[in-house]
Design a protein around this motif. Structure first.
Motif, PDB file in Angstrom:
ATOM      1  N   TRP A  95      -7.191   6.321  -1.413  1.00 39.60           N
ATOM      2  CA  TRP A  95      -5.874   6.134  -2.025  1.00 39.60           C
ATOM      3  C   TRP A  95      -5.855   4.926  -2.932  1.00 39.60           C
ATOM      4  CZ3 TRP A  95      -1.992   8.849  -3.499  1.00 39.60           C
ATOM      5  CH2 TRP A  95      -1.711  10.066  -2.858  1.00 39.60           C
TER       6      TRP A  95
ATOM      7  N   PHE B 123       1.190   8.908  -6.268  1.00 37.94           N
ATOM      8  CA  PHE B 123       1.462  10.333  -6.066  1.00 37.94           C
ATOM      9  C   PHE B 123       2.355  10.855  -7.191  1.00 37.94           C
ATOM     10  CE2 PHE B 123       4.238  13.697  -4.398  1.00 37.94           C
ATOM     11  CZ  PHE B 123       3.283  14.629  -4.032  1.00 37.94           C
TER      12      PHE B 123
ATOM     13  N   GLU C 108      12.100   4.911  -2.777  1.00 40.97           N
ATOM     14  CA  GLU C 108      11.629   5.756  -1.678  1.00 40.97           C
ATOM     15  C   GLU C 108      11.009   4.950  -0.535  1.00 40.97           C
ATOM     16  OE1 GLU C 108       8.630   8.566  -2.830  1.00 40.97           O
ATOM     17  OE2 GLU C 108       8.606   9.521  -0.854  1.00 40.97           O
ATOM     18  N   THR C 109      10.167   3.976  -0.892  1.00 43.36           N
ATOM     19  CA  THR C 109       9.359   3.302   0.135  1.00 43.36           C
ATOM     20  C   THR C 109      10.189   2.633   1.234  1.00 43.36           C
ATOM     21  OG1 THR C 109       7.705   2.952  -1.582  1.00 43.36           O
ATOM     22  CG2 THR C 109       7.423   1.731   0.476  1.00 43.36           C
TER      23      THR C 109
ATOM     24  N   TYR D  69       0.835  -1.208   0.000  1.00 38.47           N
ATOM     25  CA  TYR D  69       0.000   0.000   0.000  1.00 38.47           C
ATOM     26  C   TYR D  69       0.868   1.254   0.000  1.00 38.47           C
ATOM     27  CZ  TYR D  69      -3.210   3.479   2.071  1.00 38.47           C
ATOM     28  OH  TYR D  69      -3.942   4.594   2.350  1.00 38.47           O
ATOM     29  N   GLN D  70       1.928   1.218   0.821  1.00 36.23           N
ATOM     30  CA  GLN D  70       2.833   2.378   0.866  1.00 36.23           C
ATOM     31  C   GLN D  70       3.506   2.578  -0.480  1.00 36.23           C
ATOM     32  OE1 GLN D  70       5.431   2.394   4.394  1.00 36.23           O
ATOM     33  NE2 GLN D  70       3.987   1.018   5.360  1.00 36.23           N
TER      34      GLN D  70
ATOM     35  N   THR E 159       0.839   3.989  -2.946  1.00 32.29           N
ATOM     36  CA  THR E 159       0.495   5.407  -2.775  1.00 32.29           C
ATOM     37  C   THR E 159       1.643   6.293  -3.232  1.00 32.29           C
ATOM     38  OG1 THR E 159       1.187   5.250  -0.482  1.00 32.29           O
ATOM     39  CG2 THR E 159      -1.164   5.088  -0.899  1.00 32.29           C
ATOM     40  N   ASN E 160       2.890   5.893  -2.956  1.00 30.02           N
ATOM     41  CA  ASN E 160       4.029   6.689  -3.421  1.00 30.02           C
ATOM     42  C   ASN E 160       4.049   6.764  -4.942  1.00 30.02           C
ATOM     43  OD1 ASN E 160       5.066   7.403  -0.958  1.00 30.02           O
ATOM     44  ND2 ASN E 160       6.417   5.625  -0.807  1.00 30.02           N
TER      45      ASN E 160
END
Lengths: 523, 289
Positions: B137, B17, B248-249, B9-10, B13-14
């Motif tokens: 999201w 975005f 990033e995550t 999920y993280q 969403t990244n």
């Protein structure tokens, strides 16, 4: 002004005044506190005309004639646009209200009381005082350390009417004017504007600064020009600067009450989410150091850059840590989106803060129940139900009917400008050095929040702290109050700006106390 | 299980975005090679339109659709008045669009004040075990993918797409073959603007609707498009969002938000150093040709 207090011996606990008072005063026992109160009676009722108070306090201060000018010019910088505009506009309007009142011939009650100060001097009384204190009603209340009525503890007055005639329209026969450019949430622009206001406009006093980054950007310019400066924000604390007066609440006044409340009511495990700059980092350090003292622990910390407005990952991290409560120290329009996002992701932890709601009115901006169970140890919110505050809120919204909120720092700005006017009036001049010396006499001013005492040695103010709590409907209730909490940390470090000028900001790393607490937390 | 879902999920969403930030710029920078620094302000206008309509009672889905067309119209006006004079003059276009961005942001401030009323996040939350998430999201992740798929279909499966790609590659030749290149440029710019507006409206509930809100999207958008490269902008956009959020995550999970952003920037730096033409050229070479 002689000031021979032993600052290093000041108490560790901000609300315990009984220990500090034996150190206070110039050898005065509590009996002499009575005469100080008598003096206060005279001084604060008619500050403008108080010849005795004026003469006494002005001793040793050369009366330098101010350069001829038709107005008293208050320089004022806040962010009226950009990421921080949500706070700047309120502060600007509060400043306009204060200036309008000064020009109408009004002032806030209060006056110089000497280094001990009203509200803190009374803490030695074993029983309610027999002497009439100088509150307009003459009524004095007593509270114990954790708030609540008591027969011994901290004395405070709570008058309904705090706006009184000043004896003249304007200040020293001149009209007061506000020169207020827009800082646009841009630190570099702040420096240019500060230089322009000081060097070109030659303002008599500068009232400016939202973020600590902005303040630290302009403070070197202020020191170089010996500019009398008020920083009216709630902030992380530690600024010890000869020319700077910090009238907002600081960490020791807010963090300790709120952390204690959260641990007592919700459990020991806290998680901190803070803005990633000096304010957030230092306030988080206070939270980390003090939570173990009240039996809690910080199980996780997350620092978020100011430009971030997407919190999915932060929310997941909080969720994984399963804390009992979350300390949110979020700054700016971008970061306030944490609340609706956390609510949409199903996060239901109780929250604590020292800034949110009271500054960016997140409880009014975001849909219910994003801010449910948010707790903040504030020094001011417009929801405070006292008569004096209701009158202040009414005056503000009569002047600015379109405004969305009147926050913590707007109130600080408001009383700070009144405080400046009172000090200049007593000094009889706008000469900045003279006004600064008079401000260092120890002033109590009756602010909408309650009595505020400006401590001379540290240039910081005591505040009336209340625990505000938002419910599911975002209605605010005040669940506990601390009538006077001093900004004691710089006193503990031995700062005395009257006797030993400094121009720096202390950080918790420089205080041996903090590593000690960290070690305790590790055990 | 909860943990795996939470990380997915993280990641999603990244990536969503980045993809939504970049969607309009994919067209304008990726295809037209206009360095559009007003991209963020176009997103801001989309959010403003959505917020104004939402608070006068229009359902949110309709607000998003209207935002697309409203900002597309703004795009047409911009293209006709300014941008068309700067085709092929990239640096001048950069300065002009920067000026436009300042005017739009300051204009919004003067006209509407420091911020607009926020839009509540739709759909509420769902739970799997101890992991809870925002349905909105999830919807954004799906929508971002659908938008990219739609863009691919438009440019690779329709006559307009063929003419547009021909115009971007060989303008004079396309003109000689009867393509009205001026119109193609205008429509492409309008499409890019409209998509920026649409993305702005979709992001509006998750952010503060303010004059300078666009700035937070500009850097991620440019990084996404540049990392993707222009050999095949759609493959590039998907590849670079996947790659960047893959960097990033985990770093955000281990070291916090700031380090996560640093890791993303470093990843794009390394990638552009190794593949100067962007990820899409590599994807094209490996798999698509």
């Amino acid at each position: 002004m002689s000031d021979d207090r032993k600052k290093g011996d000041a108490p560790v606990n901000g609300v315990n005044h009984s220990a500090s008072d034996s150190d206070r005063g110039n050898g005065d026992g509590p009996e002499l506190g009575v005469s100080r109160r008598d003096f206060l009676k005279g001084a604060s009722v008619a500050v403008a005309g108080s010849m005795i108070g004026g003469g006494l306090l002005m001793k040793g201060v050369p009366a330098i004639a101010a350069p001829e000018s038709k107005t008293v010019n208050i320089g004022f910088i806040e962010d009226l646009s950009g990421n921080l505009a949500v706070y700047g506009l309120q502060k600007y309007h509060a400043a306009q209200l204060a200036v309008a009142e000064i020009n109408q011939g009004l002032t806030l009650a209060g006056g110089p009381v000497g280094v001990g100060g009203f509200a803190s001097t009374g803490s030695q009384a074993g029983e309610p005082p027999k002497v009439r204190l100088d509150t307009a009603s003459g009524e004095v209340k007593v509270a114990e350390q954790g708030g609540g009525d008591a027969t011994s503890g901290i004395l405070y007055g709570e008058d309904d009417e705090i706006l009184v005639p000043s004896g003249e329209k304007g200040l020293l026969g001149k009209e007061v004017e506000l020169t207020a450019p827009d800082g646009q949430s841009n630190n570099r622009l702040w420096q240019q504007l500060a230089r322009k206001l000081i060097q070109q406009d030659k303002v008599d006093v500068l009232v400016a600064g939202f973020s600590s980054a902005e303040r630290e950007a302009i403070r070197p310019i202020i020191d170089r020009n010996k500019q009398l400066y008020f920083y009216t924000n709630q902030y992380e604390g530690g600024v010890a600067d000869e020319f700077t007066f910090c009238t907002g609440a600081v960490c020791e006044q807010q963090v300790i009450p709120v952390v204690q409340y959260m641990v007592e009511n919700y459990g020991p495990r806290g998680f901190t989410i803070a803005a990633d700059y000096n304010f957030g980092q230092l306030t988080a350090a206070w939270v980390r150091a003090y939570t173990p003292l009240v039996g809690g622990e910080i199980v996780g910390e997350e620092f978020v850059p100011l430009s971030v407005s997407q919190f999915s990952q932060v929310i997941s991290k909080v969720q994984a840590a399963k804390p009992d409560w979350v300390m949110t120290l979020l700054v700016g329009q971008n970061q306030s989106n944490y609340y609706p996002q956390a609510a949409a992701a199903g996060l239901e932890f109780p929250m604590a803060s020292t800034i949110n709601m009271a500054q960016g009115y997140e409880h009014l901006r975001f849909n219910k129940p994003s801010l449910a169970r948010m707790h903040n140890a504030i020094n001011y919110m417009p929801e405070i139900p006292t008569a004096r505050n209701r009158a202040f809120v009414k005056r503000f919204f009569e002047m600015f009917p379109e405004d969305p909120y009147l926050g913590q720092m707007a109130q600080n700005t408001y009383f700070s400008i009144h405080l400046y006017a009172k000090a200049a009036r007593l000094a009889g001049t706008t000469d900045q050095d003279a006004v600064r010396r008079v401000l260092e006499s120890g002033w109590t001013i009756e602010a909408p929040e309650g009595p505020v005492f400006l401590e001379p040695g540290t240039h910081h103010a005591s505040h009336y702290i209340r625990m505000a709590r938002a419910d599911e409907n975002h209605d605010i209730s005040f669940v506990r109050d601390w009538p006077t909490v001093e900004a004691w940390w710089l006193q503990r470090l031995g700062v005395n700006l009257v006797g030993r000028p400094e121009h720096k900001q202390y950080t918790p790393q420089e205080d041996k106390f903090f590593p000690m607490l960290q070690k305790m937390a590790a055990k | 299980m909860d943990g795996v879902l939470s990380v997915l999920y993280q990641f999603g969403t990244n990536a969503a975005f980045l993809l939504l930030s970049a969607i309009g710029l994919i067209v304008i920078l990726g295809m037209m090679n206009i360095i559009n620094l007003a991209h963020g302000e176009l997103m801001m206008i989309g959010a403003y339109v959505a917020s104004s309509l939402y608070h006068s009672g229009v359902p949110f889905a309709a607000c998003v659709v209207v935002s697309f067309f409203a900002v597309a119209l703004v795009g047409v006006a911009l293209e006709r008045v300014l941008i068309r004079r700067f085709y092929g003059r990239e640096l001048q276009a950069l300065v002009v669009t920067w000026g436009v961005s300042l005017i739009l942001a300051q204009g919004a401030l003067l006209a509407f004040g420091p911020f607009l009323a926020s839009i509540p996040i739709p759909f509420g939350s769902g739970t799997v075990g101890t992991f809870s998430f925002s349905w909105y999201w999830i919807a954004l992740i799906v929508l971002a993918l659908l938008l990219v798929a739609g863009l691919w279909f438009l440019y690779y499966r329709t006559a307009f797409g063929l003419r547009a790609r021909a115009t971007m590659q060989e303008r004079e030749m396309a003109q000689a073959l009867g393509v009205k290149t001026g119109r193609v440029y205008m429509l492409t710019f309008a499409l890019g603007s409209g998509l920026a507006g649409l993305a702005g409206a979709l992001m509006a509930p998750t952010t503060t609707i303010a004059p300078y809100m666009g700035q937070q999207y500009v850097a991620p958008a440019f990084i996404t498009v540049v990392t993707g490269g222009s050999a095949n902008v759609i493959a590039g956009a998907l590849g670079s969002t996947g790659f960047l959020s893959l960097a990033e995550t985990p770093f955000t999970i281990w070291f916090g938000t700031f380090i996560g952003i640093v890791a993303m920037l470093l990843a794009s730096l390394v990638l552009i150093r190794l593949l100067p033409k962007g990820l899409s050229e590599w994807i094209q070479r490996r798999w698509l040709s």
